[in-house]
Design an enzyme around this catalytic site. Structure first.
Site, mmCIF file in Angstrom:
data_model
loop_
_atom_site.group_PDB
_atom_site.id
_atom_site.type_symbol
_atom_site.label_atom_id
_atom_site.label_comp_id
_atom_site.label_asym_id
_atom_site.label_seq_id
_atom_site.Cartn_x
_atom_site.Cartn_y
_atom_site.Cartn_z
ATOM 1 N N LEU A 160 13.303 -23.978 28.148
ATOM 2 C CA LEU A 160 12.097 -23.430 28.767
ATOM 3 C C LEU A 160 11.253 -22.618 27.794
ATOM 4 C CD1 LEU A 160 13.586 -22.199 32.183
ATOM 5 C CD2 LEU A 160 12.243 -24.273 31.765
ATOM 6 N N GLY A 161 11.898 -22.006 26.824
ATOM 7 C CA GLY A 161 11.154 -21.181 25.866
ATOM 8 C C GLY A 161 12.086 -20.208 25.179
ATOM 9 N N GLY A 220 12.158 -13.230 20.850
ATOM 10 C CA GLY A 220 12.724 -12.777 19.592
ATOM 11 C C GLY A 220 14.236 -12.758 19.583
ATOM 12 N N VAL A 225 15.838 -19.623 26.493
ATOM 13 C CA VAL A 225 15.984 -19.733 27.946
ATOM 14 C C VAL A 225 16.035 -21.208 28.335
ATOM 15 C CG1 VAL A 225 15.046 -19.095 30.195
ATOM 16 C CG2 VAL A 225 14.709 -17.579 28.226
ATOM 17 N N ASP A 270 6.420 -4.813 26.369
ATOM 18 C CA ASP A 270 5.947 -6.090 25.820
ATOM 19 C C ASP A 270 5.153 -6.852 26.877
ATOM 20 O OD1 ASP A 270 5.549 -8.046 23.927
ATOM 21 O OD2 ASP A 270 7.513 -8.971 24.145
#
Length: 443
Positions: free
Chosen positions: A166-167, A170, A174, A286
């Site tokens: 999924l991505g 740092g 996932v 963030d």
């Protein structure tokens, strides 16, 4: 107790004495501060894992072991602190040490009083005890957060099949997973990042998300403790990130002001909850469009708490030695001072609002008519000042009343983007204003 230690250290350094006894004492105190910090984290982690894996029966034995460790550190602290009187330091330092020693609970009755809220500032024993108690009190984790085995998550993700990727951020990658009951999940798996202690990173994130319960924050569903670094299992949010929908020209989700305003209000509501209602308060650290997910109804959910900070209600600042967050969304004041505050989240949220309104990426460089190069944020602020906001909007404006709402939100974003944190509004003020506009628009 660490605050007291640091106060005494500061006073000792101001004295700048060259006496060998002072130098030796300072070294002992600095080593003790590191030991105490490590012990607190170790005790909390072990209590938490025992609670999840073994239940309440295992906690009594652990309490005995934990208090033994606490007493050892407590004895060291009192021994070192007792030497202050012999060093000829400032009276304030001596007084601080005496006060600190008086507040350190050493008997069962004192510890019990400290747990009930008495005893003044925390010494090592009652502070560690409170951390253990906090871990024990995470009953909802024991009841509602599922404990997964390593093999269960491997099976759910097809052994972390790249097609289910999924991505990544740092610290972690996932993957989408599907549980045996057909529930989709997102499994957060750590990456090896140099010498960074990933176990502490993931334990910290777990500690943060376990305290959050808000409809616009991604929920944690489970955890796997069999691996060296815990695997975190979150609810699966199916419709991608806000970043993707802003910058994918084929997406129609954000092509009207009504949806943009609703999503902005939802993000603000989540951040207001973190700052005002979470206990202790949380700085996300963030805030950016890639950390805002959209669910099956395209409602916003704030994600990724790996950079978040827990802060005390009476001290709204967290000091960091290493910059966290994403550069183009970072509060300039934080970059200069290293002080992460709630107002740092305000600046980052202002960047998200500017991105949502303009459709421009924070990393974009823009050129003015004079060929002067400026950042996306500067370009956004320039457009507001020169009454040319309408020309850079990412969607069609239905009428003038809608444009007035957009200008109000743009002005709100410009306040969030102030270079001075003190000039920025609070997240509560921003959330209330966006809610007011949303309700007005719907009516």
């Amino acid at each position: 107790m660490l605050v007291k230690i640091n106060e005494v250290l500061d006073d000792a350094k101001e004295k700048q004495t060259k006496e060998e006894s002072v130098n030796m004492w300072l070294g002992q105190l600095q080593n003790l501060a590191c030991d105490v910090d490590y012990l607190f984290d170790e005790l909390q982690t072990e209590a938490f894992q025992r609670k999840l894996l073994l239940g309440d029966d295992a906690m009594d034995k652990f309490d005995s072991m934990a208090m033994s460790k606490v007493k050892d550190v407590n004895a060291r602290f009192q021994d070192i602190a007792s030497q202050i009187d012999l060093l000829g330091l400032k009276e304030s330092s001596v007084e601080k040490s005496r006060n600190a020693r008086q507040r350190v609970p050493t008997t069962p009755s004192q510890i019990s009083d400290a747990q009930r809220g008495g005893g003044g500032d925390p010494g090592p024993a009652n502070f560690s005890r409170s951390l253990i108690k906090k871990a024990k009190d995470l009953a909802f984790l024991h009841q509602q957060v599922q404990i997964f085995t390593k093999s269960e998550l491997a099976q759910a993700t097809g052994n972390y099949d790249t097609r289910l990727f999924l991505g990544e951020g740092g610290f972690a990658s996932v993957y989408k997973g599907v549980l045996p009951d057909c529930t989709p999940v997102a499994v957060k798996k750590p990456k090896a990042v140099g010498k960074i202690p990933m176990n502490q990173v993931f334990q910290h994130e777990l500690r943060v998300v376990s305290q959050i319960n808000h409809k616009n924050v991604v929920k944690i569903l489970g955890v796997c403790l069999e691996t060296k670094v815990p695997l975190l299992v979150y609810e699966f949010v199916p419709n991608g990130t806000l970043f993707e929908h802003i910058h994918d020209k084929s997406s129609q989700v954000l092509r009207n002001w009504r949806t943009c305003l609703r999503i902005a209000a939802e993000i603000a509501s989540a951040l207001d909850y973190l700052h005002s209602l979470a206990s202790p308060p949380i700085i996300h650290g963030d805030v950016k469009s890639t950390n805002i997910l959209l669910d099956d109804n395209y409602k916003a959910k704030l994600a990724d708490f790996g950079s978040s900070m827990l802060i005390s209600s009476d001290n709204q600042t967290a000091m960091t030695t290493k910059k966290i967050g994403t550069f183009f969304n970072l509060d300039p004041e934080y970059v200069i001072t290293g002080k992460l505050t709630e107002k740092s989240d305000l600046y980052s949220f202002g960047v998200v609002l500017a991105e949502l309104l303009t459709g421009l990426k924070p990393v974009s460089g823009m050129a003015l008519a004079s060929n002067e190069g400026i950042s996306m944020v500067q370009y956004f602020l320039y457009s507001i000042e020169n009454n040319s906001l309408r020309q850079i909007l990412n969607f069609q404006v239905a009428d003038e009343s809608e444009m007035e709402e957009i200008e109000t939100v743009a002005e709100l974003a410009s306040k969030c983007l102030s270079l001075s944190g003190r000039r920025r509004p609070t997240m509560k003020q921003v959330s209330e204003e966006l809610d007011r506009l949303k309700i007005s628009h719907e009516n």
